[in-house]
Design a protein around this motif. Structure first.
Motif, PDB file in Angstrom:
ATOM      1  N   ASP A 200       0.825  -1.220   0.000  1.00 15.12           N
ATOM      2  CA  ASP A 200       0.000   0.000   0.000  1.00 15.12           C
ATOM      3  C   ASP A 200       0.852   1.260   0.000  1.00 15.12           C
ATOM      4  N   ARG A 201       1.925   1.264   0.801  1.00 15.41           N
ATOM      5  CA  ARG A 201       2.792   2.438   0.860  1.00 15.41           C
ATOM      6  C   ARG A 201       3.460   2.690  -0.490  1.00 15.41           C
ATOM      7  N   LEU A 202       3.973   1.631  -1.120  1.00 15.29           N
ATOM      8  CA  LEU A 202       4.645   1.782  -2.406  1.00 15.29           C
ATOM      9  C   LEU A 202       3.666   2.167  -3.513  1.00 15.29           C
ATOM     10  N   LEU A 203       2.437   1.644  -3.448  1.00  9.05           N
ATOM     11  CA  LEU A 203       1.409   2.067  -4.406  1.00  9.05           C
ATOM     12  C   LEU A 203       1.117   3.558  -4.253  1.00  9.05           C
ATOM     13  N   GLY A 204       0.981   4.003  -3.011  1.00  8.40           N
ATOM     14  CA  GLY A 204       0.702   5.411  -2.728  1.00  8.40           C
ATOM     15  C   GLY A 204       1.800   6.342  -3.209  1.00  8.40           C
ATOM     16  N   LEU A 205       3.026   5.866  -3.185  1.00  5.09           N
ATOM     17  CA  LEU A 205       4.169   6.663  -3.649  1.00  5.09           C
ATOM     18  C   LEU A 205       4.350   6.588  -5.169  1.00  5.09           C
ATOM     19  N   GLY A 206       3.612   5.696  -5.807  1.00  5.90           N
ATOM     20  CA  GLY A 206       3.785   5.499  -7.246  1.00  5.90           C
ATOM     21  C   GLY A 206       5.015   4.680  -7.595  1.00  5.90           C
TER      22      GLY A 206
END
Length: 149
Positions: free
Chosen positions: A37-43
């Motif tokens: 989720d964190r990496l998705l949010g950062l793109g």
């Protein structure tokens, strides 16, 4: 100072093998959903790099299981102790393993544990009684050999 390590297993289906070995060893499958989720949010990653496993997000290319009593990095879900990491590779397993695990249950539990492991998807390759040892050589769902003693 002792070296921190993990055992990495190349495989076709990381989620399946992590689930098998978590059940076989009474370990826990690692939950990397917070990191995904964190990496998705950062793109930093896109939706092609993860899949849903039950109600959680999991990597398509890797999965791991860990000893339930060992610490976990809360920011990533990665175990910080005894763990097995399964990573997807394109080629199938070829030949005999040069490294394998021995699961020690004792002679009084061996047959019951072999049956339990078969129920999880393992298969018996051979029963061995030699060199003062009696054990059962088995293969996990992808054919990786291990012994039950």
């Amino acid at each position: 100072m002792a070296v921190h390590w993990k055992l990495v297993v190349d495989c076709a289906d990381p989620q399946r093998l992590a689930g098998f070995w978590a059940a076989a060893l009474e370990y826990e499958v690692e939950d990397h959903g917070v990191l995904i989720d964190r990496l998705l949010g950062l793109g930093a990653i896109d939706d092609t790099q993860w899949t849903a496993v039950g109600d959680r997000k999991a990597w398509r290319h890797a999965a791991a299981c860990r000893h339930p009593e060992d610490p976990v990095d809360a920011a990533t879900g990665v175990g910080l102790g005894r763990r097995l990491l399964f990573q997807a590779v394109p080629e199938p397993k070829q030949g005999k393993n040069r490294l394998h695990m021995d699961l020690h249950f004792g002679p009084e539990r061996r047959d019951a544990e072999v049956g339990r492991l078969e129920g999880l998807g393992a298969r018996v390759l051979r029963r061995v009684a030699e060199h003062g040892s009696t054990h059962v050589t088995m293969a996990d769902p992808e054919g990786n050999e291990f012994c039950v003693q």
